[in-house]
Design a protein around this motif. Structure first.
Motif, PDB file in Angstrom:
ATOM      1  N   UNK A  62       0.837  -1.208   0.000  1.00 30.32           N
ATOM      2  CA  UNK A  62       0.000   0.000   0.000  1.00 30.32           C
ATOM      3  C   UNK A  62       0.868   1.252   0.000  1.00 30.32           C
ATOM      4  N   UNK A  63       1.931   1.214   0.819  1.00 31.10           N
ATOM      5  CA  UNK A  63       2.859   2.343   0.906  1.00 31.10           C
ATOM      6  C   UNK A  63       3.539   2.584  -0.447  1.00 31.10           C
ATOM      7  N   UNK A  64       3.984   1.486  -1.083  1.00 34.96           N
ATOM      8  CA  UNK A  64       4.638   1.601  -2.405  1.00 34.96           C
ATOM      9  C   UNK A  64       3.672   2.230  -3.402  1.00 34.96           C
ATOM     10  N   UNK A  65       2.393   1.759  -3.387  1.00 34.86           N
ATOM     11  CA  UNK A  65       1.397   2.291  -4.331  1.00 34.86           C
ATOM     12  C   UNK A  65       1.180   3.771  -4.077  1.00 34.86           C
ATOM     13  N   UNK A  66       1.154   4.156  -2.783  1.00 37.95           N
ATOM     14  CA  UNK A  66       0.941   5.570  -2.445  1.00 37.95           C
ATOM     15  C   UNK A  66       2.098   6.422  -2.955  1.00 37.95           C
ATOM     16  N   UNK A  67       3.345   5.908  -2.799  1.00 36.49           N
ATOM     17  CA  UNK A  67       4.520   6.666  -3.257  1.00 36.49           C
ATOM     18  C   UNK A  67       4.492   6.818  -4.771  1.00 36.49           C
TER      19      UNK A  67
END
Ligand code: ZN
Length: 374
Positions: free
Chosen positions: A12-17
């Motif tokens: 999720x964090x990767x997608x947000x970045x």
């Protein structure tokens, strides 16, 4: 915490970045203001919305650079940026308004006629977002490389079939192609409003001649060509002869009577102007191209096109292995000069257009685009 939750959170964090990086790129492209300055001889800057109030305050509104001569005379409208993924038309219009000195008549230049289409790129094309040129003072000036069509943020959704006012049906995405929307509709889609403003501008100001600057794929048959409405054919033929005598190869195509929505058809039919459209080859636009980046848009150097030229698949001379933007801008400016001369030979003495200071084809090849930018 369970291992699966931790990997889920990481994803999720990767997608947000990734989303944030892409979002910033989209936002910057959308809001970037190009370095277009009025030339020393520009007498007035008007807005397109003066010819269609429905454009006021919208992304469809754009600057009209007016170069009015001291002597009365005829008038010319030059459109750049109908298709913002065809940069030579945009840059030729900018060089024209920044360098030309009109001594008789009036020249109107609109470098970014589909302003919305400059604010995004065509999906999956790998197009550069910007083009950079260094002027004589060593300053870098930055311009958009945009899309063929109006930004879907400004006009959405596309219909399954786009029905032109003539009744002609085209694929839905053509509803955002400015050069399928003429003569336009005053309160239509944003693209139709822009088209209407141009038609109304020509009728209101009684503009004598209009030239729409384009580029096309080197493998597309209508290339290094001028397309002319039947009323403009004599002027176009005369201009083409002049260009050929200067070793600038230019073919001449009649505007198809049943192909609707294009400048060379509708501006000829719905106004009294002589409607012309010019095409030159853009290697960053074609289907047979290789790696696509800013360098390709500027130099046209592409080993894939060299192979295709050797196979006889191209409609431009690729024998030098490139097709640089100075050559393409030079062709457009030489064409504008030739068609002004040809127009003057048929126009009344009190409707002449006299323009100085347009860089010649040889000067463009020698000095390149940045040299002529303020
Ligand atoms: Zn085009």
């Amino acid at each position: 915490m369970k291992k699966s939750y931790i990997s889920g959170l990481c994803l999720l964090l990767c997608a947000a970045v990734i989303g944030a990086i892409a979002g910033k790129s989209f936002y910057d492209k959308r809001h970037f203001v190009e370095d277009i300055f009025p030339g020393d001889h520009v007498t007035e800057v008007m807005m397109l919305s003066e010819f269609n109030p429905n454009l006021e305050g919208t992304i469809g509104d754009t600057e009209i650079y007016v170069l009015k001569g001291e002597a009365e005379g005829g008038s010319l409208l030059v459109l750049g940026g109908t298709h913002p993924n065809e940069p030579a038309g945009h840059m030729a219009a900018i060089l024209l308004e920044e360098n030309a000195l009109v001594t008789a008549g009036t020249v109107y230049v609109i470098p970014s006629i589909n302003h919305s289409a400059f604010t995004h790129n065509d999906a999956l094309e790998g197009s550069p977002q910007y083009l950079h040129f260094t002027n004589q003072s060593g300053e870098v000036r930055t311009f958009h490389y945009g899309s063929r069509a109006t930004n879907p943020i400004d006009q959405w959704p596309d219909p399954n079939i786009y029905t032109h006012t003539s009744g002609q049906g085209l694929s839905g995405s053509e509803t955002r192609n400015l050069n399928r929307c003429y003569p336009g509709i005053a309160d239509g889609t944003i693209t139709e409003r822009v088209a209407y403003a141009v038609t109304n501008m020509i009728n209101t100001l009684g503009i004598d001649m209009e030239i729409d600057l384009h580029e096309s794929s080197p493998e597309y048959a209508v290339n290094n060509a001028t397309v002319a409405h039947e009323r403009a054919m004599a002027i176009a033929a005369d201009g083409v002869l002049d260009l050929e005598l200067s070793d600038i190869s230019m073919s001449l195509e009649p505007s198809p009577v049943s192909l609707h929505g294009l400048t060379h058809r509708e501006l000829g039919d719905f106004t009294n102007t002589y409607a012309l459209l010019m095409e030159t080859g853009n290697p960053s636009q074609g289907r047979l191209r290789g790696y696509t980046d800013e360098a390709l848009a500027l130099t046209g150097a592409d080993p894939c096109y060299v192979i295709n030229y050797d196979l006889g698949l191209l409609y431009v001379d690729y024998s030098s292995g490139d097709f640089p933007i100075e050559l393409r801008v030079g062709r457009h400016l030489a064409g504008i000069n030739a068609y002004i001369d040809a127009y003057n030979r048929v126009a009344d003495a009190n409707r002449q257009i006299v323009v100085e200071g347009i860089p010649s084809y040889d000067e463009m090849l020698e000095n390149k685009v940045g040299y002529y930018l303020k």
